[in-house]
Scaffold this motif. Structure first.
Motif, short mmCIF file in Angstrom:
data_model
loop_
_atom_site.label_atom_id
_atom_site.label_comp_id
_atom_site.label_asym_id
_atom_site.label_seq_id
_atom_site.Cartn_x
_atom_site.Cartn_y
_atom_site.Cartn_z
N SER A 53 -16.63 3.21 -26.52
CA SER A 53 -17.31 3.51 -25.25
C SER A 53 -16.29 3.40 -24.11
O SER A 53 -15.18 2.89 -24.30
N GLU B 117 -30.79 -4.47 -18.69
CA GLU B 117 -31.02 -3.45 -19.72
C GLU B 117 -31.13 -4.11 -21.09
O GLU B 117 -30.36 -4.99 -21.45
N PHE C 201 -32.52 -3.31 -27.38
CA PHE C 201 -33.64 -2.69 -28.07
C PHE C 201 -34.90 -3.47 -27.72
O PHE C 201 -34.84 -4.59 -27.20
N GLY D 261 -26.59 2.20 -37.86
CA GLY D 261 -26.46 2.60 -36.47
C GLY D 261 -25.03 2.44 -36.01
O GLY D 261 -24.22 1.76 -36.64
N GLU D 262 -24.69 3.09 -34.91
CA GLU D 262 -23.33 3.00 -34.38
C GLU D 262 -23.01 1.57 -33.96
O GLU D 262 -23.91 0.81 -33.56
N ASN E 279 -24.72 -0.74 -30.98
CA ASN E 279 -26.14 -0.46 -30.77
C ASN E 279 -27.01 -1.71 -30.91
O ASN E 279 -28.14 -1.72 -30.44
N GLU F 17 -30.96 2.35 -32.82
CA GLU F 17 -30.44 3.49 -32.06
C GLU F 17 -31.37 3.78 -30.87
O GLU F 17 -32.59 3.66 -30.99
N GLY F 18 -30.76 4.11 -29.75
CA GLY F 18 -31.56 4.51 -28.58
C GLY F 18 -32.50 3.44 -28.08
O GLY F 18 -33.59 3.76 -27.60
N GLY F 19 -32.12 2.18 -28.23
CA GLY F 19 -32.94 1.09 -27.73
C GLY F 19 -34.13 0.77 -28.61
O GLY F 19 -35.04 0.04 -28.18
N GLN F 20 -34.13 1.28 -29.84
CA GLN F 20 -35.25 1.02 -30.75
C GLN F 20 -34.74 0.66 -32.14
O GLN F 20 -33.60 0.95 -32.50
N LYS G 8 -36.00 1.53 -35.76
CA LYS G 8 -36.97 2.37 -36.46
C LYS G 8 -36.61 2.47 -37.94
O LYS G 8 -35.44 2.47 -38.32
N LYS H 204 -24.25 15.53 -36.14
CA LYS H 204 -23.77 15.06 -34.84
C LYS H 204 -22.26 15.19 -34.66
O LYS H 204 -21.74 15.01 -33.56
#
Length: 744
Positions: free
Chosen positions: A336, A539, A542, A559-560, A563, A719-722, A724, A739
């Motif tokens: 990042s 923030e 997850f 996940g990356e 995350n 991933e993406g704050g979740q 799953k 991707k």
């Protein structure tokens, strides 16, 4: 005098009934009672006792960490001290059933107080229970001798460790010198475009002893990618380091080599650079040209012609676009903007390895040598590296040599295989990927087994005829002697093939077994609507996570990097508290953690046996030492490896030692954070087998595609704050492939 405090009473006073029950469930309650019962009244040896008891309290889950365990251990000693002192003053004999409890037979030395004040010790025999009684002076002398012997062993191990460290430092210096020298030389003579052909050479063992290879040769062709395989400890990393530092292998001086090791060593200056700066510095030619151009431009009487040449060369190698290319590499490897801005000193070991991998790819050397490059990558990054090496035009005209435990990666990347046999001390070369080699190897093993069986049958028949020829209608003595000589020749031929037999058998999987605490019904750990952020108002990594772990769970977290997979693991362990929701744990469940840096937690100055004896000192008896040896063996650490310094072991061997340490506490839930790092291909298969058979719950974080597909029956993606649940691992992998950014 006041009533004596029994060890059991002291345990209950300090830990409570629940804590004592936890000790008993783990099978260490009686052992700690024995240690307390034999505590010296004077306080001598308290440090040793604390060092024995505190780690046990942590391992069984009574204390969260060593810092919390030490006060508990001290309170136990304090509770026993008055009773022990009174017993000594009264001249009372101490025994294991003080306080009216049932008598116990202790395997450790038990001090006895005689009526005349003479101290006696019971010296256990190796071959039977009980033993002779010896005087205190003799017993104390024996104790001093054992302590001196162990200290001498530790000094010898540290000396061996220092020797290995010095050798590695010399290799690092040679690597850097060779890189610079090769670039300068090719500017004078031009690039070397031929194959690398090594004349017969031997590979010294860095840990001492016989050479790892004898009479080895190989040929590396441009445009080929070589998978270097072999069991852990066979010498793969040693061979790569020796080739890269040009200590052997007849490497042409003008050939540029970039080697990425499992263990990154950076000097002080490099530690202050950002990842981008480290990657840019890897292009030695660009760095040298920029330095020369700056010097020429600053000089009062500069050489205009030379400056023009330098600037032209910089333009030819695309120096202006170098920063953008380096940034693209770092992004593809998961960096990042925040990570790219950090100095190397502020990055974890895994991110440093990623930086060095990006640097090696950026440098585009003639020969790229990668030692376990996927160890610290996410599955998405592994897929990107696979595609980079197999489809980028840059590597179609260069040589790649890679050591990897990921058989999916190896099958995709390797066009050829170099197999290093520890048993035969031989290097063999063959075309095809790992799967092709494995099939060929299996056929060789079957053919050899059939030939061996046929030879044994022929020998038996010849010997039978030689000894009882008359039974077959013959009485010719000379014919019987001939049959006897034929049998002897066949036996001699078989004896000569013993090394070949050992070489063919060394690929068999090593035994690996992980102790479990036994099944507990119901949920062991539950996440209920869990969210986490480093501040409740900030923030969240997850939120809304719902996940349960029981004795049959086989969960993989994907996940990356960054995350929140490791954060989720820490929430399960109780190392972090959620900012919302709750984490519910079964109070009787022990959770064992094998994290992604587990091999780094080993003291490299100690041998595996010394490490476990320091972690689990026990009573110091021969029986306890043998139990630790046996446990190491069940985890695949062989007897000869148990006595060498850990610094001389391969990364995979160190991983097995760390697994043995975690397993010794017999957890109910096993949390594995990148457990396959540094294990070899066969060991990963063995680990997959034993994790599948583990009698408890398993939560797994892994990038190894083969291992995940073998073990996991639940796939959760962070991933993406979740958090799953995915349909399957194959579904997740296909999603990651879509991707990937196009190859430049």
């Amino acid at each position: 005098c006041s009533p004596m405090t029994t060890p059991r009473a002291a345990l209950e006073a300090a830990l409570g009934a629940e804590g004592v029950a936890t000790l008993d469930d783990a099978g260490v309650g009686d052992y700690i009672e024995g240690l307390l019962g034999d505590a010296d009244t004077s306080g001598d040896g308290d440090d040793d006792l604390l060092a024995s008891i505190a780690p046990l309290l942590v391992d069984v889950g009574v204390a969260a960490d060593e810092e919390a365990a030490e006060p508990l251990a001290r309170s136990l000693l304090s509770a026993m001290r008055p009773a022990a002192a009174e017993a000594a003053a009264a001249g009372s004999a101490r025994s294991s059933n003080v306080g009216g409890g049932p008598p116990r037979l202790l395997s450790e030395s038990v001090s006895l107080q005689g009526a005349d004040g003479a101290q006696l010790f019971k010296a256990p025999e190796e071959y039977e229970l009980g033993g002779r009684l010896v005087g205190i002076d003799e017993a104390m002398d024996e104790r001093k001798k054992r302590k001196a012997q162990r200290e001498e062993e530790r000094r010898a191990t540290r000396k061996a460790h220092d020797k290995v460290a010095e050798q590695r430092a010399r290799e690092e210096a040679l690597l850097e010198e060779a890189r610079v020298a090769a670039v300068r030389l090719r500017r004078e003579r031009g690039a070397y475009l031929g194959a690398v052909e090594a004349k017969p050479f031997s590979l010294p063992n860095p840990g001492g002893g016989a050479d790892l290879l004898e009479g080895a040769t190989f040929t590396l062709q441009r445009g080929r990618r070589y998978g270097l395989i072999g069991r852990n400890g066979s010498g793969k990393s040693t061979l790569l380091r020796s080739l890269a530092s040009r200590q052997l292998g007849d490497i042409p001086a003008a050939l540029t080599i970039h080697y990425v090791s499992q263990e990154v060593r950076l000097d002080e200056a490099a530690m202050q650079r950002t990842p981008l700066e480290v990657v840019l510095a890897a292009d030695v030619e660009r760095s040298l040209l920029l330095s020369e151009a700056a010097s020429l431009q600053e000089a009062e009487a500069s050489d205009a012609a030379r400056l023009a040449e330098v600037l032209e060369r910089l333009d030819l190698i695309g120096a202006d676009a170098a920063e953008q290319r380096a940034l693209a590499l770092l992004r593809n490897l998961g960096f990042s903007a925040e990570l790219r801005a950090r100095p190397m000193a502020a990055l974890s070991g895994g991110w440093r390895v990623r930086t060095c991998l990006a640097a090696a790819i950026f440098a585009k050397p003639d020969v790229l040598m990668l030692d376990e490059p996927t160890n610290h990558l996410s599955i998405g990054a592994v897929l990107w590296l696979m595609r980079e090496l197999t489809t980028s035009p840059a590597w179609s005209e260069r040589i790649v040599v890679v050591v990897s435990h990921d058989r999916v990666f190896l099958d995709a990347v390797a066009t050829d295989v170099l197999h290093l046999s520890a048993a035969a001390r031989r290097l063999t070369q063959s075309h095809g990927n790992y799967a092709t080699w494995a099939k060929r190897r299996e056929q060789q093993q079957k053919t050899f087994e059939r030939a061996t069986a046929l030879r044994a049958e022929q020998v038996a028949k010849l010997k039978t005829y030689a000894n009882h020829g008359f039974k077959y209608g013959g009485s010719d003595v000379s014919r019987q002697k001939m049959k006897e000589r034929q049998a002897e020749k066949l036996e001699a031929a078989q004896a000569e093939l013993e090394d070949e037999a050992a070489a063919l058998q060394e690929d068999h999987e090593l035994p690996l077994s992980l102790q479990a605490g036994g099944e507990i019904s119901g949920p062991l750990v539950q996440l209920r609507g869990v969210a986490f952020g480093y501040s409740a108002a900030g923030e969240q990594l997850f939120s809304g996570a719902e996940l349960g772990v029981d004795a049959t769970s086989r969960i993989v977290l994907l996940g990356e990097n960054g995350n929140g997979k490791t954060t989720l693991v820490k929430l399960l362990l109780g190392d972090l508290a959620p900012t919302a929701g709750e984490v519910v744990r079964n109070g009787g469940a022990r959770i064992g953690l094998v994290n992604q840096h587990h091999a780094d937690q080993i003291d490299l100055t100690l041998s595996p046996l010394q490490f476990l004896m320091e972690r689990f000192p026990g009573d110091g008896s021969y029986a306890h030492e043998q139990a630790l040896r046996s446990h190491l063996a069940t985890c695949g650490v062989l007897e000869k490896q148990q006595a060498v310094p850990s610094s001389a072991l391969s990364g995979g061997q160190r991983s097995r030692v760390a697994l043995a340490a975690v397993s010794y506490a017999a957890p109910h839930v096993l949390v594995l954070d990148e457990p396959t790092n540094n294990l070899d291909l066969e060991s990963i298969a063995a680990l997959a087998d034993c994790v599948t058979a583990f009698k408890g719950g398993v939560v797994l974080v892994s990038h190894d595609q083969y291992f995940v597909s073998r073990v996991a029956n639940e796939v959760w993606v962070v991933e993406g704050g979740q958090v799953k649940r995915a349909a399957s691992f194959d579904a997740f992998r296909k999603q990651q492939l879509t991707k990937l950014q196009p190859v430049d």
